[in-house]
Enzyme design. Structure first.
Site, PDB file in Angstrom:
ATOM      1  N   GLY A 154      66.422 -20.946  53.232  1.00 30.82           N
ATOM      2  CA  GLY A 154      65.359 -19.966  53.453  1.00 30.82           C
ATOM      3  C   GLY A 154      64.548 -19.821  52.181  1.00 30.82           C
ATOM      4  O   GLY A 154      65.017 -20.212  51.110  1.00 30.82           O
ATOM      5  N   CYS A 204      71.968 -24.282  50.984  1.00 28.54           N
ATOM      6  CA  CYS A 204      70.967 -23.773  50.048  1.00 28.54           C
ATOM      7  C   CYS A 204      70.994 -22.243  50.000  1.00 28.54           C
ATOM      8  O   CYS A 204      71.959 -21.666  49.534  1.00 28.54           O
ATOM      9  CB  CYS A 204      69.595 -24.339  50.417  1.00 28.54           C
ATOM     10  N   TYR A 205      69.992 -21.574  50.545  1.00 21.22           N
ATOM     11  CA  TYR A 205      70.015 -20.103  50.559  1.00 21.22           C
ATOM     12  C   TYR A 205      71.296 -19.595  51.226  1.00 21.22           C
ATOM     13  O   TYR A 205      71.902 -18.607  50.779  1.00 21.22           O
ATOM     14  CB  TYR A 205      68.793 -19.583  51.323  1.00 21.22           C
ATOM     15  N   HIS A 226      70.086 -30.156  50.836  1.00 19.02           N
ATOM     16  CA  HIS A 226      69.801 -30.131  52.286  1.00 19.02           C
ATOM     17  C   HIS A 226      70.334 -31.404  52.955  1.00 19.02           C
ATOM     18  O   HIS A 226      69.633 -32.413  52.992  1.00 19.02           O
ATOM     19  CB  HIS A 226      68.291 -30.004  52.517  1.00 19.02           C
ATOM     20  N   GLU A 259      70.519 -32.067  55.941  1.00 21.89           N
ATOM     21  CA  GLU A 259      69.854 -32.344  57.220  1.00 21.89           C
ATOM     22  C   GLU A 259      68.602 -33.203  57.091  1.00 21.89           C
ATOM     23  O   GLU A 259      68.136 -33.751  58.082  1.00 21.89           O
ATOM     24  CB  GLU A 259      69.523 -31.016  57.927  1.00 21.89           C
ATOM     25  N   ASP A 275      57.759 -34.626  79.570  1.00 21.75           N
ATOM     26  CA  ASP A 275      58.520 -33.410  79.886  1.00 21.75           C
ATOM     27  C   ASP A 275      58.472 -33.082  81.386  1.00 21.75           C
ATOM     28  O   ASP A 275      59.497 -32.908  82.031  1.00 21.75           O
ATOM     29  CB  ASP A 275      57.991 -32.198  79.099  1.00 21.75           C
ATOM     30  N   LYS A 318      62.784 -32.780  72.007  1.00 23.89           N
ATOM     31  CA  LYS A 318      62.004 -33.852  72.639  1.00 23.89           C
ATOM     32  C   LYS A 318      62.779 -35.163  72.771  1.00 23.89           C
ATOM     33  O   LYS A 318      62.738 -35.819  73.810  1.00 23.89           O
ATOM     34  CB  LYS A 318      60.743 -34.085  71.801  1.00 23.89           C
TER      35      LYS A 318
END
Ligand code: XMP
Length: 541
Positions: free
Chosen positions: A77, A104-105, A191, A193, A249, A397
């Site tokens: 964050g 992190c945060y 991070h 990710e 979609d 997606k």
């Protein structure tokens, strides 16, 4: 979510709602502290075939107890844990007995709440850093020493709470990865990710499987089976209406619903007249002729075109098209109905509740969420007479595409380039006239043909033409011409948020230019757009 098996089989008709695999599904909860990467954490976890959800950081320990996640991740964050009003999680979370990974945060918050100390670092660390592993145990057991991880932080942990130990450091960050092994609390300053963290996915996998002891239950097949069960249980023998655009979609949704409820589904396909050449015919061919899905084709082209007269402002165009769409939808659904349910292809990113966690990264202040109304021109009225069903609302997606494949949606739709709701109307700059529409449609057709012919369709995120409302001088044979230019836009992108202009082979550029100028009357010039996003956008309007 995997899709190794392309099943066309509908699950057992007799499957009752109580057999619903969702009831047994394990999940990880991500508490969102306003990081731009929170969604990415969810996607990375789901890539390990375990379901994950992004929740507000305000979610209480009691609410989490009810959800029963196998693990909790505290996201990054933009705030500092010492900022006034900095977001914090319910401290009772530390007593739930559930493994926690702070990113992190999230790690700094863990340290602060458990009695350690965080300080503003002498140097802000931003970018790639080599992770020096001190303890190659559980969380880092598959991560190589000195592997690259992505850092982005100002504050650093200087004192660990009782029971914690350092697992890894970097040159500037003594506590880059920490753990309280008995309680299964872990923290990483980097991070894992983001793609720049080359072995970040491996670390996430260790957390999911070794520490949280999850099993791979989030698969495409399980989702399809579950969604079909849910739809059948909910809809019973009632009727469902779906507004079909031909995009991935709504098409995936149509195929899924058709497997679930067959002829109780009606797809309404409103042709606003701004589709590409042969597109409406192809859609009818696939849905109606090939797969026997009920499609009501509404030819509303003249109506939309009449509304475009004299309109040059891009936002006004979108607004008018959006309003007209709603009107046509309302009158046609009344004519075709009655229907009990309206199915919508809402996806997970639209659903994530981030209203109270959206924080301005520059000021650290919470800001109101901006709804991406810009892209939702096919949006439907608020006061619907229908009950809503949104079976794709848990999916990203890329997961929708896998579901599309699993329910046998043809590859040409599953892997289709994005196409904006207002269609060619926003690729004709200035006023949309029948003549300009015809010219762009023909040029676009050639562009698509040449891209396919050169076998490079999937090299591009999008490949299209834009018509500019100006004319330039040219010469053809002995004749002077005065005609429109077509802008060729070929871009590569991961998600449409940023994009790069494609370094397409000259041969492709040449064949497109030659054919468009020679075959499309009204065009005497093709120019190539070499602007990336940002600062440009992908579309010109
Ligand atoms: P931009 O032009 O903002 O586009 O870089 C990003 C992505 O969104 C698509 N796009 C739209 N899609 N309605 C849509 O459904 C719209 O009004 C719209 N405008 C842009 C664009 O094609 C690209 O993939």
């Amino acid at each position: 979510m995997t899709s190794q098996t392309q099943t066309s089989q509908a699950p057992n008709e007799s499957a009752a709602a109580t057999d619903n695999p969702a009831l047994n599904r394990q999940m990880l909860a991500i508490l969102d502290f306003g990081s731009q990467y929170s969604e990415l954490i969810a996607r990375r976890i789901r890539e390990t075939e375990v379901y994950s959800e992004v929740l507000s950081y305000r979610t209480t320990a009691e609410q989490l107890r009810q959800l029963n996640p196998k693990g909790i991740i505290l996201s990054g964050g933009p705030s500092s844990v010492y900022d006034e009003g900095a977001p914090a999680c319910d401290p009772e979370i530390w007593n739930l007995g559930i493994p926690v990974l702070g990113v992190c945060y999230g790690m700094q918050l863990m340290v602060k709440q458990l009695g350690g100390q965080v300080e503003r670092a002498e140097r802000r660390e931003y970018g790639k850093a080599a992770l020096q592993i001190d303890q190659p145990a559980d969380l880092l057991k598959t991560v190589s020493d000195a592997s690259t991880m992505w850092m982005s932080h100002g504050d650093s942990v200087v004192n660990l709470p009782d029971g914690f130990e350092v697992l890894a450091h970097t040159q500037n960050t003594p506590c880059a990865a920490i753990a309280h092994p008995q309680k299964h609390f872990y923290g990483v300053q980097f991070h894992p990710e983001v793609v720049h963290s080359t072995e970040g996915s491996s670390l996430i996998r260790n957390f999911v499987y070794d520490i949280c002891q999850c099993e791979p239950t989030w698969t495409t097949e399980a989702f399809v089976e579950e969604a079909i069960c849910e739809v059948r249980a909910r809809v019973g023998d009632q009727k469902v209406l779906l507004a079909l655009s031909g995009g991935v979609d709504s098409s995936t949704l149509a195929f899924l619903l058709h497997q679930a409820i067959g002829d109780q589904l009606t797809c309404m396909f409103i042709d606003q007249g701004f589709m590409r050449k042969r597109e409406p015919e192809r859609l009818i061919e696939i849905f109606d002729k090939q797969f026997h899905i009920n499609v009501e084709y509404i030819d509303a082209g003249d109506r939309f075109l009449a509304k475009m007269k004299g309109i040059t402002d891009p936002e006004e165009k979108r607004k008018i098209i959006g309003n007209e769409f709603i009107q046509v939808f309302e009158s046609e659904s009344a004519r075709l109905g009655p229907f009990d349910y309206l199915a919508q292809g809402t996806l997970y990113p639209d659903v994530i509740e981030s209203a109270d966690t959206n924080v301005d990264p520059k000021t650290g202040e919470r800001v109101a969420v901006k709804i991406k109304s810009h892209h939702n021109v096919g949006g439907l009225p608020k006061d619907l007479r229908f009950k809503l069903i949104e079976p794709l609302r848990k999916l990203f997606k890329d997961e929708v595409r896998k579901v599309g494949q699993a329910v046998n949606l043809p590859e040409e739709i599953v892997r289709r380039h994005p196409f904006p709701g207002p269609g060619l109307a926003i690729r004709i700059l200035g006023e949309v006239t029948p003549e300009r529409l015809h010219i762009l449609r023909e040029a676009d057709y050639i562009i698509r043909q040449e891209v396919r012919r050169s076998d490079s369709y999937h090299d591009f995120w999008q490949a299209f033409g834009v018509l500019l409302p100006v004319r330039s001088v040219g010469v053809m044979g002995d004749q002077r011409t005065y005609a429109y230019p077509i802008v060729l836009r070929l871009v590569s992108s991961e998600d449409g948020m940023t994009a790069d202009w494609s370094r397409a082979p000259y041969e492709l550029l040449e064949s497109i230019s030659n054919r468009v100028v020679n075959e499309v009357e009204g065009v005497n010039r093709v120019v190539y757009d070499i602007t990336s996003k940002p600062p440009g956008t992908i579309e010109w309007e």
